[in-house]
Write an enzyme that holds these catalytic residues in place. Structure first.
Site, short mmCIF file in Angstrom:
data_model
loop_
_atom_site.label_atom_id
_atom_site.label_comp_id
_atom_site.label_asym_id
_atom_site.label_seq_id
_atom_site.Cartn_x
_atom_site.Cartn_y
_atom_site.Cartn_z
N ASN A 1 0.88 -1.17 0.00
CA ASN A 1 0.00 0.00 0.00
C ASN A 1 0.92 1.22 0.00
OD1 ASN A 1 -1.76 2.06 0.47
ND2 ASN A 1 -2.41 1.38 2.51
N TRP A 2 1.04 1.84 -1.16
CA TRP A 2 1.98 2.96 -1.30
C TRP A 2 1.40 4.24 -0.70
CZ3 TRP A 2 4.39 2.35 -6.92
CH2 TRP A 2 5.01 1.11 -7.00
N LYS A 3 0.15 4.21 -0.27
CA LYS A 3 -0.51 5.38 0.32
C LYS A 3 -0.29 6.60 -0.60
CE LYS A 3 -0.14 3.18 4.78
NZ LYS A 3 -0.03 3.31 6.23
N HIS B 1 -9.43 1.21 4.74
CA HIS B 1 -8.18 1.37 5.48
C HIS B 1 -8.41 2.30 6.68
CE1 HIS B 1 -4.08 2.51 6.47
NE2 HIS B 1 -3.72 1.40 5.85
N GLU C 1 -6.79 4.69 7.80
CA GLU C 1 -6.57 6.12 7.53
C GLU C 1 -7.80 6.74 6.88
OE1 GLU C 1 -2.88 5.56 5.47
OE2 GLU C 1 -1.95 4.98 7.37
N GLU D 1 -5.29 -4.90 10.49
CA GLU D 1 -4.26 -3.88 10.73
C GLU D 1 -4.58 -3.15 12.03
OE1 GLU D 1 -2.23 -2.62 6.81
OE2 GLU D 1 -3.97 -1.36 7.09
N GLY E 1 2.60 2.31 10.93
CA GLY E 1 3.57 3.41 10.82
C GLY E 1 4.26 3.76 12.12
N SER F 1 3.54 -2.13 10.50
CA SER F 1 4.98 -2.22 10.79
C SER F 1 5.57 -3.58 10.44
CB SER F 1 5.25 -1.85 12.26
OG SER F 1 4.90 -0.50 12.50
N GLY G 1 2.97 -1.07 4.34
CA GLY G 1 3.03 0.36 4.06
C GLY G 1 4.47 0.78 3.78
N GLY G 2 5.11 1.37 4.77
CA GLY G 2 6.45 1.96 4.60
C GLY G 2 7.45 1.05 3.91
P1 13P Z 1 3.15 0.41 7.79
O1 13P Z 1 3.66 -0.88 7.17
O2 13P Z 1 3.90 1.61 7.31
O3 13P Z 1 3.04 0.31 9.29
O4 13P Z 1 1.66 0.62 7.22
C1 13P Z 1 0.76 -0.43 7.28
C2 13P Z 1 -0.44 -0.09 6.49
O5 13P Z 1 -1.19 0.79 6.83
C3 13P Z 1 -0.66 -0.83 5.24
O6 13P Z 1 -1.94 -0.59 4.75
#
Ligand code: 13P
Length: 250
Positions: free
Chosen positions: A9-11, A95, A97, A167, A173, A212, A233-234
């Site tokens: 997920n590149w957000k 998600h 967010e 999640e 994050g 994470s 994510g990251g």
């Molecule tokens: P991180 O891997 O950066 O914690 O993010 C997880 C995430 O929200 C994937 O959708």
């Protein structure tokens, strides 16, 4: 046996030029991978650039959200048929967010899931508790509500197009991942609810862990019996760390 699925997920990262570069690096690392399903989910503006780069490889394309209607006066939204035509096979829905910053609710998640399935997309439906909810001992009830309502419009025969991502919000994050035991406990709980909703099909639904996930903790998390891959994510923004995480799912 469920085939593991790892999605990046590149957000809101990467312009289309940057996205094409990252996709090319990932393709070099993972383009032939067939034991693990790999999905790249760039921002809407980069879908086409990434599609062109990954064409002919086993990598799949996903988006990060879609509206429930096929078209209409919904400024700023994108519909599932539009994503399908751009080459998406997956779409992430609900998600945390989006729930936290954009007013997404279990009800709107359910409608978006319906819209995505109607268009022929596969869905990655996100659930997870906040830190306050975990500390209050309500993790299972919160996740149960999110699963029951969010997936309330899935019909028999559609479960193979549903992936659930657990999640925990406190792990996203933060560098603070759930332990493998914490993840397995909630994943098993989700599968129990899925059995009530979908019967035997629940055994085929992949449940990803997200929050994470890094190369050094992925293997332990993915080794749990009900953890069928990850939503990253990251660590998905670098080809080498994403590739290492995908290989940890083998
Ligand atoms: P991180 O891997 O950066 O914690 O993010 C997880 C995430 O929200 C994937 O959708």
């Amino acid at each position: 046996m469920r085939k593991p699925i790892v999605a990046g997920n590149w957000k809101m990262h990467k312009t289309s030029r940057e996205a094409a570069e990252l996709a090319a690096e990932i393709k070099r690392e993972l383009g032939d991978m067939d034991q693990v399903e790999c999905v790249l989910c760039p921002p809407f503006t980069s879908l086409r650039a990434v599609r062109e780069v990954i064409a002919g490889s086993r990598l799949q394309l996903g988006a990060q959200n879609c509206h429930w209607e096929k078209q209409g006066a919904f400024t700023g939204e994108v519909s599932a048929p539009m994503l399908l035509e751009e080459g998406c096979s997956y779409v992430i829905i609900g998600h945390s967010e989006r729930r936290q910053y954009f007013g997404e609710t279990d009800e709107t998640v359910a409608r978006r899931v319906r819209g995505a399935l109607d268009a022929g997309l596969k869905t990655i439906v996100c659930v997870g508790e906040t830190l306050a909810e975990r500390e209050a001992g309500t993790t299972c009830s919160v996740v149960e509500r999110q699963v029951r309502i969010g997936l309330s419009q899935v019909r028999a025969g559609e479960w193979d197009r549903v992936v659930v991502a657990y999640e925990p919000v406190w792990a996203i994050g933060t560098g603070r991942n759930a332990t493998a035991e914490q993840a397995q406990e909630v994943h098993a709980w989700i599968r129990k609810i899925l059995r009530e909703l979908g019967g035997d099909a629940a055994e085929r639904v992949r449940i990803q862990y997200g929050g994470s996930v890094k190369p050094d903790n992925a293997h332990e998390l993915f080794s749990q019996p009900d953890v069928d891959g990850g939503l990253i994510g990251g660590a998905s923004l670098k080809a080498d760390s994403f590739a290492a995480i995908v290989r940890a799912a083998l």
